[in-house]
Write a protein that holds these residues in place. Structure first.
Motif, PDB file in Angstrom:
ATOM      1  N   SER A  57      42.519  30.372  46.209  1.00 18.91           N
ATOM      2  CA  SER A  57      42.330  31.231  45.050  1.00 18.91           C
ATOM      3  C   SER A  57      43.555  31.119  44.159  1.00 18.91           C
ATOM      4  CB  SER A  57      42.094  32.680  45.481  1.00 18.91           C
ATOM      5  OG  SER A  57      43.240  33.193  46.114  1.00 18.91           O
ATOM      6  N   LEU A  59      45.435  33.606  43.027  1.00 18.82           N
ATOM      7  CA  LEU A  59      46.192  34.853  43.040  1.00 18.82           C
ATOM      8  C   LEU A  59      47.687  34.548  42.960  1.00 18.82           C
ATOM      9  CD1 LEU A  59      44.416  36.900  45.842  1.00 18.82           C
ATOM     10  CD2 LEU A  59      44.276  37.256  43.405  1.00 18.82           C
ATOM     11  N   THR A  66      42.826  43.161  43.834  1.00 22.39           N
ATOM     12  CA  THR A  66      42.554  41.734  43.634  1.00 22.39           C
ATOM     13  C   THR A  66      42.222  41.040  44.953  1.00 22.39           C
ATOM     14  OG1 THR A  66      44.910  41.201  43.734  1.00 22.39           O
ATOM     15  CG2 THR A  66      43.957  41.544  41.551  1.00 22.39           C
ATOM     16  N   LYS A  69      38.598  41.887  45.649  1.00 21.44           N
ATOM     17  CA  LYS A  69      37.733  41.165  44.714  1.00 21.44           C
ATOM     18  C   LYS A  69      37.600  39.694  45.101  1.00 21.44           C
ATOM     19  CE  LYS A  69      37.149  40.226  39.819  1.00 21.44           C
ATOM     20  NZ  LYS A  69      37.707  40.419  38.477  1.00 21.44           N
ATOM     21  N   SER A  70      38.711  39.045  45.452  1.00 22.74           N
ATOM     22  CA  SER A  70      38.642  37.625  45.799  1.00 22.74           C
ATOM     23  C   SER A  70      37.901  37.399  47.117  1.00 22.74           C
ATOM     24  CB  SER A  70      40.035  37.005  45.846  1.00 22.74           C
ATOM     25  OG  SER A  70      40.804  37.596  46.851  1.00 22.74           O
ATOM     26  N   GLN A  73      34.163  37.870  46.382  1.00 22.28           N
ATOM     27  CA  GLN A  73      33.643  36.676  45.717  1.00 22.28           C
ATOM     28  C   GLN A  73      33.474  35.534  46.707  1.00 22.28           C
ATOM     29  OE1 GLN A  73      32.629  36.300  42.517  1.00 22.28           O
ATOM     30  NE2 GLN A  73      31.974  34.256  43.096  1.00 22.28           N
TER      31      GLN A  73
END
Length: 84
Positions: A57, A59, A66, A69-70, A73
């Motif tokens: 990711s 990040l 976050t 969220k990642s 996803q």
């Protein structure tokens, strides 16, 4: 393995759970968190050999929101590809 990688635990009571690498301690250990049970304030120290890199990711400054969220996803992408 680097900061921001989404990893899957291969061993321990959290086997099969996704996490995000938030810090690399040395050649053998990393700190991982998921934003829920393991937040940024209480990361888990885990050996690299007990983790499998599943995705990368982007990040750069992770927060609990976050991280959640990642991982959400990642799980939806993984579910979508498993259905095909």
């Amino acid at each position: 393995m680097q900061i921001g990688d989404i990893v899957i635990s291969k061993a321990g009571h959290d086997k099969g759970c996704p996490f995000v690498v938030i810090a690399v301690m040395n050649d053998d250990f990393v700190l991982i968190a998921d934003g829920r049970g393991r937040g940024m304030d209480n990361p888990k120290l885990k050996r690299k050999r007990h983790l499998r890199v599943a995705a990368q990711s982007d990040l750069t400054d992770p927060t609990n929101a976050t991280l959640k969220k990642s991982i959400k996803q990642f799980n939806s992408d993984r579910r979508m590809y498993a259905e095909k």
